[in-house]
Design an enzyme around this catalytic site. Structure first.
Site, PDB file in Angstrom:
ATOM      1  N   THR A  60       0.908  -1.138   0.000  1.00 12.08           N
ATOM      2  CA  THR A  60       0.000   0.000   0.000  1.00 12.08           C
ATOM      3  C   THR A  60       0.939   1.177   0.000  1.00 12.08           C
ATOM      4  OG1 THR A  60      -1.766  -1.122   1.200  1.00 12.08           O
ATOM      5  CG2 THR A  60      -1.665   1.233   1.516  1.00 12.08           C
ATOM      6  N   GLY A  62       0.960  -1.287   5.318  1.00 10.61           N
ATOM      7  CA  GLY A  62       1.278  -2.356   6.267  1.00 10.61           C
ATOM      8  C   GLY A  62       0.083  -3.153   6.744  1.00 10.61           C
ATOM      9  N   SER A  83     -11.057  -1.438   6.216  1.00  4.52           N
ATOM     10  CA  SER A  83      -9.655  -1.128   5.928  1.00  4.52           C
ATOM     11  C   SER A  83      -8.910  -0.778   7.213  1.00  4.52           C
ATOM     12  CB  SER A  83      -9.604   0.081   4.982  1.00  4.52           C
ATOM     13  OG  SER A  83      -8.274   0.511   4.792  1.00  4.52           O
ATOM     14  N   SER A  84      -7.593  -0.845   7.150  1.00  6.28           N
ATOM     15  CA  SER A  84      -6.761  -0.348   8.259  1.00  6.28           C
ATOM     16  C   SER A  84      -6.031   0.931   7.882  1.00  6.28           C
ATOM     17  CB  SER A  84      -5.724  -1.407   8.648  1.00  6.28           C
ATOM     18  OG  SER A  84      -6.361  -2.585   9.035  1.00  6.28           O
TER      19      SER A  84
HETATM   20  O1  DON Z   1      -7.156  -1.491   3.378  1.00 11.02           O
HETATM   21  C1  DON Z   1      -6.360  -2.146   4.020  1.00 11.02           C
HETATM   22  O2  DON Z   1      -6.202  -2.027   5.220  1.00 11.02           O
HETATM   23  C2  DON Z   1      -5.468  -3.133   3.312  1.00 11.02           C
HETATM   24  N1  DON Z   1      -6.069  -3.612   2.107  1.00 11.02           N
HETATM   25  C3  DON Z   1      -4.183  -2.466   3.059  1.00 11.02           C
HETATM   26  C4  DON Z   1      -3.194  -3.450   2.537  1.00 11.02           C
HETATM   27  C5  DON Z   1      -1.845  -3.050   2.884  1.00 11.02           C
HETATM   28  O3  DON Z   1      -1.556  -2.102   3.567  1.00 11.02           O
HETATM   29  C6  DON Z   1      -0.831  -3.921   2.368  1.00 11.02           C
HETATM   30  N2  DON Z   1       0.413  -3.273   2.568  1.00 11.02           N
HETATM   31  N3  DON Z   1       1.328  -2.884   2.821  1.00 11.02           N
END
Ligand code: DON
Length: 555
Positions: A365, A457, A436-437
Site C-alpha cells: 500500500t 502495512g 480497511s486499516s
Molecule cells: O485497506 C487495508 O487495510 C489493506 N487492504 C491495506 C493493505 C496493505 O496495507 C498492504 N500493505 N502494505
C-alpha cells in the site's frame, strides 16, 4: 540493525548520499511532498510551483504513482484522502474505498484459495476520489494535474534498481498474460535500474481521464474494457457497478491527545477509531516520564494496542451498513480500558473476547503527505491491497486491478485462531465497502496541521501511525528520528508483539523485560511512513528510510 532496514539503507539511502544528496528530507516554508516515489514527489512539488495547492499536488502525485509505483500506486484500487484546509474550515475526509460488486454474495470466498485473480477485485474508487478532492479544493485545471502522469506513461520513465527488480520478479511469477505483456521487457530478460519503462495503454487510459474526468474511467471505452476483462477472467464488476460508484465525503474521526487535535480515518477504515482508543488509553499515563524505550512504556503501548485491536475486530465495518457504537472513541471508554491494564503482567488476549484472528494482510500500500504554502495539508493512503493487487492488468487499458475483496470477512460466523474472522460487521454485501486499516492522519495545533502521517502495512498500519505520533508528541523526537525509530505492533490475535528493534543489541534488555512480563516478542518490518512536521513557519518533509522515497520541496 534489522535486515530490511539495512537493505533499504544500502540500496536507497547510500547511493543518494554518495551522490552528495540525501533526498529523504526536505524543508521549506512554501510546500513539501513526501512519498515513496521520487518522480511522483517531484511532480507534486512542480504542481505547487505552477500555483497548485496541496490537493492539486496530491492528485498529481497519486496519478503519477499509478505509473511509477505499480505495487500500490493505482487507478484500479482505492483509498482515503484527509484534507486539512487552511481557511479555518474543518478537515474533510474523502472515502474512495472500493465496493463489493452488485453480484457479490456473503459466501463467495468461503472456499478460500488464491486471491490473485479477477474474482477478488472490488469496484475501483481512486479516480472518483481524486476527482472529488479536486472538485472540492483544486486550484489548477483538472488536465494540469493528470497530464504529468499521462506523459510519464506515454513517454516512459526511468526505473530505479529496486523497481526494476520488483517488476522483473513479478513478471516472472505472473500467470496473467496481459501483465507479462505490459510489464515484461521486450525480448525477455530482466529490467535493470536506469531502463526506461513505457506504458502506452495506461497512458491512453490516463489521457481519457485527463480529457473526460471520471467519465474517462467509469464510462465509455475504459469501462467497456474493464467489464470485458471481468467477463473473460470470471470476475464480477460490470459497467453498471462502475457507473454507480461514488466517492464519499465523510467527517473524520476527531479527538484530542495531550492538547493536540487528531483527525483520522472514519469507517470503512478501522484506523481512526482504533487510533483514538489506543492514544486515549495512553493519555492516562505519563509516557514521557517513563522514557521511550523503558519496559513500562512499552508494556503500556502493547496493552493499548491489544485492547484497540480487540474492539476493532468486534465492532468495525462499513458504517453505511452497520451501526458502530459511539463510545469507542470517548475518553471515558479509554479510561476504562486503561484501568484494565495490569502494570506487572501481559493481559491474556482471550480475556478480552473469544479468540478471533483475522486473515493476515499483505504489505503493499502506499502513503504520501503534502502541505502547501497556505498550510493546507493532505494525508493520503491508497492501495491495490496486495503488491500489484490482483495481478490482473485490464487488457487494452493497461492498469492493474485491486484484490481488495479479501479485506472482507470470508466466512460468516466462523472465527478461529488460524486466520478467519466471521463477525457480522465486515461480512460481504453488494455495494458494501470492505473494512480497511489505512489511517491517513493529521495532528493539528491551533487549527493548523502540525504532523501529517500515515503508512502501508495492512493491520500494522494503525500501530505505525501510533508509534510516529507518540514519538513526536510525547517524546519530542525530530521527524527523521520519529520515523526511523523501530516500531512495535500487537494486534490482539495472534498473541505476539512484533518489535522491529528486537534483534538490535541496544534493545536486548527491553526485550528481556517484556518477555518477563509475559509478552512474546518477535521482530518484523513495519510500515513506510512518509510524513510532514510543521515547526514555526517551516514544513519538514521526511520520506521513510525503509522504502527509498523522497521528500520534495517547493522553492
Ligand atoms: O485497506 C487495508 O487495510 C489493506 N487492504 C491495506 C493493505 C496493505 O496495507 C498492504 N500493505 N502494505
Amino acid at each position: 540493525m534489522k535486515r530490511t532496514l539495512r537493505i533499504s539503507l544500502l540500496f536507497f539511502v547510500l547511493p543518494s548520499l554518495l551522490m552528495g544528496q540525501d533526498r529523504r528530507n526536505a524543508s521549506s516554508p512554501f510546500g513539501v511532498v513526501a512519498s515513496s516515489s521520487p518522480i511522483a514527489s517531484d511532480i507534486g512539488a512542480a504542481i505547487m510551483e505552477q500555483g497548485g495547492n496541496a490537493v492539486d499536488a496530491a492528485v498529481a502525485t497519486a496519478f503519477a504513482m499509478a505509473v511509477t509505483y505499480p505495487t500500490a500506486g493505482n487507478i484500479g484500487g482505492g483509498g482515503f484522502m484527509l484534507v486539512h484546509p487552511s481557511d479555518g474550515s474543518p478537515p474533510v475526509f474523502i472515502d474512495y474505498r472500493e465496493k463489493a460488486p452488485l453480484a457479490s454474495t456473503p459466501l463467495m470466498f468461503a472456499e478460500g484459495g488464491s486471491r490473485k485473480n479477477h474474482r477478488y477485485a472490488g469496484v475501483p474508487g481512486t479516480v472518483r476520489g481524486l476527482s472529488l478532492a479536486h472538485e472540492l479544493y483544486g486550484n489548477l485545471p483538472w488536465k494540469n494535474v493528470v497530464e504529468p502522469a499521462v506523459r510519464l506513461a506515454k513517454d516512459g520513465f526511468v526505473m530505479h534498481a529496486g523497481l526494476a527488480r520488483s517488476i522483473s520478479r513479478t513478471v516472472q511469477r505472473s500467470k496473467n498474460a496481459e501483465f507479462k505483456r505490459v510489464y515484461g521487457k521486450a525480448g525477455g530478460g530482466q529490467w535493470q535500474g536506469g531502463d526506461k519503462m513505457v506504458l502506452s495503454d495506461l497512458g491512453a487510459t490516463l489521457q481519457r481521464i485527463a480529457d473526460h474526468g471520471t467519465a474517462g474511467f467509469y464510462k465509455g471505452e475504459t469501462a467497456k474494457l474493464l467489464a470485458a476483462e471481468m467477463k473473460r477472467g470470471g470476475g464480477f464488476i460490470t459497467e453498471e457497478d462502475l457507473s454507480r460508484y461514488r466517492a464519499r465525503v465523510r467527517v473524520p474521526i476527531h479527538f484530542t491527545y495531550r492538547g493536540f487535535d487528531v483527525y483520522s480515518a472514519p469507517p470503512p477504515s478501522s484506523g481512526g477509531i482504533t487510533l483514538a482508543q489506543m492514544l486515549q488509553i495512553l493519555e492516562n499515563f505519563d509516557l514521557k516520564a517513563l522514557g521511550r524505550w523503558s519496559p513500562q512504556a512499552h508494556h503500556l503501548i502493547i496493552e493499548a494496542m491489544r485492547r484497540g485491536y480487540a474492539n476493532r475486530a468486534k465492532f468495525l465495518g462499513d458504517s453505511d451498513f452497520v451501526t458502530i457504537p459511539d463510545r469507542l472513541t470517548t475518553k471515558s471508554f479509554a479510561k476504562e480500558l486503561a484501568a484494565s491494564i495490569d502494570p506487572k503482567k501481559a493481559t491474556a488476549s482471550d480475556t478480552l473476547g473469544p479468540p478471533i484472528t483475522e486473515e493476515e494482510e499483505s504489505r503493499e500500500t502506499t502513503h504520501f503527505s503534502v502541505i502547501d504554502k497556505t498550510g493546507m495539508g493532505v494525508s493520503n493512503t491508497y492501495t491495490l491491497e496486495a503488491g500489484y493487487g490482483s495481478g490482473v492488468v485490464v487488457k487494452g487499458a493497461g492498469f492493474l486491478l485491486n484484490n481488495e475483496m479479501g479485506d472482507f470477512n470470508p466466512k460468516p460466523g466462523v472465527t478461529n485462531r488460524k486466520g478467519t474472522i466471521g463477525s457480522s460487521a465486515n461480512l460481504i454485501k453488494p455495494e458494501k465497502r470492505m473494512l480497511s486499516s489505512m489511517t491517513p492522519t493529521i495532528v493539528g495545533k491551533n487549527g493548523k496541521p502540525y504532523l501529517i502521517t500515515g503508512s502501508p502495512g495492512g493491520r500494522t498500519i494503525i500501530n505505525t501511525v501510533l508509534c510516529v505520533t507518540i514519538n513526536v508528541l510525547d517524546f519530542g523526537m525530530d521527524l527523521r528520528s520519529a520515523i526511523d525509530a523501530p516500531r512495535t505492533d500487537h494486534e490482539w490475535f495472534p498473541e505476539r508483539v512484533r518489535f522491529a528493534g528486537a534483534r538490535d543489541p541496544a534493545h536486548a534488555d527491553l526485550v528481556k523485560a517484556l518477555t518477563a512480563l509475559g509478552h512474546k516478542v518477535s521482530s518484523g518490518r513495519l510500515g513506510d511512513a512518509n510524513s510532514i512536521l510543521c515547526t514555526g513557519d517551516t514544513y519538514h518533509g521526511a520520506a521513510d528510510s525503509r522504502s527509498g522515497g523522497v521528500a520534495a520541496a517547493k522553492k
